[in-house]
Write an enzyme that holds these catalytic residues in place. Structure first.
Site, PDB file in Angstrom:
ATOM      1  N   GLU A  85     -17.936 -37.891   3.962  1.00 27.59           N
ATOM      2  CA  GLU A  85     -17.496 -38.922   3.016  1.00 27.59           C
ATOM      3  C   GLU A  85     -16.181 -39.598   3.406  1.00 27.59           C
ATOM      4  OE1 GLU A  85     -17.564 -36.869  -0.735  1.00 27.59           O
ATOM      5  OE2 GLU A  85     -19.692 -37.327  -1.037  1.00 27.59           O
ATOM      6  N   GLU A  96     -23.936 -15.926   8.929  1.00 30.56           N
ATOM      7  CA  GLU A  96     -22.556 -15.792   8.467  1.00 30.56           C
ATOM      8  C   GLU A  96     -21.916 -14.481   8.927  1.00 30.56           C
ATOM      9  OE1 GLU A  96     -22.476 -13.860   4.099  1.00 30.56           O
ATOM     10  OE2 GLU A  96     -23.254 -15.910   4.149  1.00 30.56           O
TER      11      GLU A  96
END
Length: 297
Positions: free
Chosen positions: A81, A112
């Site tokens: 963004e 992870e």
């Protein structure tokens, strides 16, 4: 060993599955409100992060977001963004997600837990002292995130660690550690809820404040917006008018003459300059519209 607060069972919702629908919805909404309070409590650390990051980025550095699962996706969203909102170069806003691009829309189990992969993925980006590495993990102990953090520190990059548990290794190991203490979730352990909301608020706050410090905003106007569609063109013209007092036609004319650059159009109108002169004026003051317009006073 005591469970981290994000993994503990919420004492207030032991019969969640028996709630009526309105009460069920209300429980989630009320709990989400605590996310904003957790970010407010960390305002001092966020301010430190903003000032430190702005200094590095002024030297031409990149923002690199790192995380797994929800945290990684939130970092990716923030990176994407920055370009349309502030004309921040896409190559200077990167995101690493445990499990790679596939993990954006499909959980990659076990990714992870790979600390070495976190370090390797970060090192592959060639971080340096002008870069800012923002590492997110609700637990504050995700191995992928900690591996990336170590690699970033070794490379001399500024490290910012955002976690949702107090005394986490992530916050402790980062140059600027930010703890968003959101506590237990309504659905126990589901940190996509208020822990994720707090991270989103913190990222919005951090990156937007950094962009203000980097002269991407004039007053509270988004003057470095990329006008890539009809809606944004209309918004950009309104911004030129709001900043200068010019009518719509004059604002549009200046905007078009300045190649769709809101900042340039504002300075051109404000100082009675041509587009090239306005650009030169802005370049001389690091893109600050306010500083460029001081000549008018």
């Amino acid at each position: 060993m005591a469970l981290p607060r994000t993994e503990q069972t919420s004492p207030g919702h032991a019969h969640l599955d028996e709630y009526g629908t309105l009460d069920l919805v209300g429980a989630f909404i009320d709990d989400q409100a605590a996310a904003a309070l957790a970010v407010r409590a960390a305002a001092g650390e966020l301010a430190r992060a903003v000032d430190a990051a702005a200094g590095r980025l002024e030297q031409g550095g990149r923002i690199i977001y790192v995380g797994a699962g929800t945290s990684g996706r939130l970092g990716l969203l923030d990176s994407v963004e920055l370009h349309p909102t502030f004309s921040w170069p896409p190559e200077r806003a990167l995101a690493l997600l445990a499990g790679g691009p596939t993990a954006v829309h499909l959980a990659v189990e076990g990714a992870e837990d790979d600390r070495d992969r976190g370090a390797q993925d970060l090192a592959a980006l060639g971080p340096g002292p002008s870069d800012v590495v923002v590492v997110l993990a609700a637990s504050g102990a995700t191995p992928f995130a900690l591996g990336a953090l170590e690699a970033a520190r070794s490379a001399g990059a500024l490290t910012i660690g955002i976690a949702n548990n107090p005394d986490s290794p992530l916050a402790a190991g980062a140059e600027v550690g930010i703890t968003l203490d959101t506590g237990p979730e309504v659905i126990s352990g589901s940190t996509r809820l208020k822990a994720g909301t707090a991270q989103k608020i913190a990222l919005n706050t951090f990156s937007s404040a950094v962009m203000v410090r980097l002269n991407k905003v004039y007053g509270n106007l988004m003057v470095d917006v990329r006008a890539t569609n009809a809606k944004l063109v209309r918004r950009a013209i309104r911004l030129v008018g709001a900043a200068t007092g010019a009518g719509e036609d004059r604002a549009r004319e200046a905007f078009e003459a300045c190649g769709g650059q809101v900042k340039t159009a504002i300075v051109a109108l404000g100082l009675g300059l041509g587009p090239d002169q306005a650009r030169e004026r802005l370049a001389a003051v690091k893109g600050s519209v306010r500083a460029a317009l001081k000549e008018r006073a």
